[in-house]
Design an enzyme around this catalytic site. Structure first.
Site, PDB file in Angstrom:
ATOM      1  N   LEU A  58      18.770  32.945  21.431  1.00 27.87           N
ATOM      2  CA  LEU A  58      19.647  32.624  22.556  1.00 27.87           C
ATOM      3  C   LEU A  58      19.084  31.434  23.326  1.00 27.87           C
ATOM      4  CD1 LEU A  58      20.531  36.266  23.680  1.00 27.87           C
ATOM      5  CD2 LEU A  58      21.756  34.768  22.119  1.00 27.87           C
ATOM      6  N   LYS A  59      18.081  30.801  22.754  1.00 26.90           N
ATOM      7  CA  LYS A  59      17.444  29.645  23.417  1.00 26.90           C
ATOM      8  C   LYS A  59      17.284  29.904  24.910  1.00 26.90           C
ATOM      9  CE  LYS A  59      18.200  26.507  19.834  1.00 26.90           C
ATOM     10  NZ  LYS A  59      19.148  27.338  19.067  1.00 26.90           N
ATOM     11  N   ASP A  64      12.380  34.274  35.053  1.00 23.51           N
ATOM     12  CA  ASP A  64      11.808  35.448  34.375  1.00 23.51           C
ATOM     13  C   ASP A  64      12.720  36.668  34.389  1.00 23.51           C
ATOM     14  OD1 ASP A  64      11.523  35.824  37.111  1.00 23.51           O
ATOM     15  OD2 ASP A  64       9.345  36.158  37.056  1.00 23.51           O
ATOM     16  N   THR A  66      15.921  37.102  34.790  1.00 25.39           N
ATOM     17  CA  THR A  66      17.153  36.987  33.994  1.00 25.39           C
ATOM     18  C   THR A  66      16.842  37.093  32.505  1.00 25.39           C
ATOM     19  OG1 THR A  66      18.092  35.582  35.706  1.00 25.39           O
ATOM     20  CG2 THR A  66      19.173  35.514  33.556  1.00 25.39           C
TER      21      THR A  66
HETATM   22  P1  BMP Z   1      22.680  25.226   9.874  1.00 28.71           P
HETATM   23  O1  BMP Z   1      21.735  25.443   8.674  1.00 28.71           O
HETATM   24  O2  BMP Z   1      24.033  25.764   9.638  1.00 28.71           O
HETATM   25  O3  BMP Z   1      22.658  23.806  10.360  1.00 28.71           O
HETATM   26  O4  BMP Z   1      22.124  26.147  11.055  1.00 28.71           O
HETATM   27  C1  BMP Z   1      20.986  25.824  11.798  1.00 28.71           C
HETATM   28  C2  BMP Z   1      20.745  26.871  12.853  1.00 28.71           C
HETATM   29  O5  BMP Z   1      19.567  26.543  13.578  1.00 28.71           O
HETATM   30  C3  BMP Z   1      21.869  26.997  13.881  1.00 28.71           C
HETATM   31  O6  BMP Z   1      21.907  28.353  14.309  1.00 28.71           O
HETATM   32  C4  BMP Z   1      21.373  26.125  15.036  1.00 28.71           C
HETATM   33  O7  BMP Z   1      21.887  26.564  16.277  1.00 28.71           O
HETATM   34  C5  BMP Z   1      19.868  26.336  14.970  1.00 28.71           C
HETATM   35  N1  BMP Z   1      19.025  25.219  15.456  1.00 28.71           N
HETATM   36  C6  BMP Z   1      19.206  23.929  15.010  1.00 28.71           C
HETATM   37  O8  BMP Z   1      20.071  23.649  14.181  1.00 28.71           O
HETATM   38  N2  BMP Z   1      18.387  22.946  15.501  1.00 28.71           N
HETATM   39  C7  BMP Z   1      17.403  23.173  16.405  1.00 28.71           C
HETATM   40  O9  BMP Z   1      16.691  22.256  16.773  1.00 28.71           O
HETATM   41  C8  BMP Z   1      17.207  24.497  16.825  1.00 28.71           C
HETATM   42  C9  BMP Z   1      18.012  25.507  16.342  1.00 28.71           C
HETATM   43  O10 BMP Z   1      17.808  26.752  16.714  1.00 28.71           O
END
Ligand code: BMP
Length: 217
Positions: A58-59, A64, A66
């Site tokens: 959920l990035k 803290d 929340t």
């Molecule tokens: P995909 O292989 O379909 O591009 O998916 C990559 C996944 O990693 C997605 O869930 C995306 O939100 C996540 N992600 C990303 O692509 N780049 C980042 O820097 C960090 C991520 O979490």
């Protein structure tokens, strides 16, 4: 087992998931699936799978209280991903204590895979990661040079790497540059034959690892 963390941003048929999940180290779940299925829906999808690690992405980037309120509601997950830039006091420090006390792991983002992410902030992010000492780090497969820097700075941390396939990173390159696992979503769930696609990815990963081992010795 391969070195794949499956990014399940779309639902895939349960019988397909059952077949392929054995090849994954972990599954990463974020807002897309959580919002579509709800918490109980996600739990139901995961119920029959044998997966080492369920990572909630959920990035987290909040105060803290929340963040702890959020992770408390997602007890089925083993690990959580948070942004580093929010800092430690009143945010990541308290979150990490809570996760440690509940046997959960924390990953911090070191950089992101898209073009517009500014790596000029990395020196600051590095200080946050160094002092918090999380379980693992997220670093982009689209920028192998960044993975190398993060690996040099954090030799003992687990590095997981998104950006493989759909975003342009080549399968296996992140592993050769220091990542432990490649996070892969669309390449798998949009495939007309996910099972074969996963086998193909694992084979390429193995070949690449063997190749880069040779060139580094
Ligand atoms: P995909 O292989 O379909 O591009 O998916 C990559 C996944 O990693 C997605 O869930 C995306 O939100 C996540 N992600 C990303 O692509 N780049 C980042 O820097 C960090 C991520 O979490």
């Amino acid at each position: 087992k391969g070195r794949i963390i499956f990014s399940m941003d779309e639902e895939i048929p349960q019988h397909v998931l059952l077949k392929i999940s054995g090849y994954f180290h972990g599954i990463k779940i974020g807002y897309p699936l959580l919002l579509r299925k709800g918490i109980d829906g996600v739990k139901e999808i995961l119920r029959k799978l044998e997966i080492n690690e369920i990572i909630m992405d959920l990035k987290l980037a909040d105060i803290d209280n929340t963040m702890i309120n959020i992770v408390k509601q997602l007890d089925f997950a083993n690990s959580f991903i948070a942004h580093s830039f929010i800092g430690i006091d009143g945010a990541l420090g308290e979150l990490k204590n809570f996760l440690d006390n509940n046997g959960k792991k924390l990953y911090l983002l070191a950089s992101m895979s898209h073009k517009g992410w500014n790596d000029d902030f990395y020196p600051y992010i590095k200080t946050v990661i160094k002092s918090l000492n999380p379980y693992g780090i997220v670093a982009p497969a689209t920028k192998p040079n960044v993975i190398r820097i993060v690996r040099d700075d954090f030799p003992d941390k687990i590095i997981i790497s998104p950006g493989v396939g759909a975003q342009g990173g080549k399968i296996g390159d992140a592993l050769c540059n220091g990542a432990d696992y490649e996070i892969i979503g669309r390449t798998i769930y949009t495939s007309s034959d996910p099972e074969n696609k996963v086998k193909e990815i694992i084979k390429i990963q193995e070949e690449k690892i063997n190749e880069c081992k040779k060139t580094s010795t």
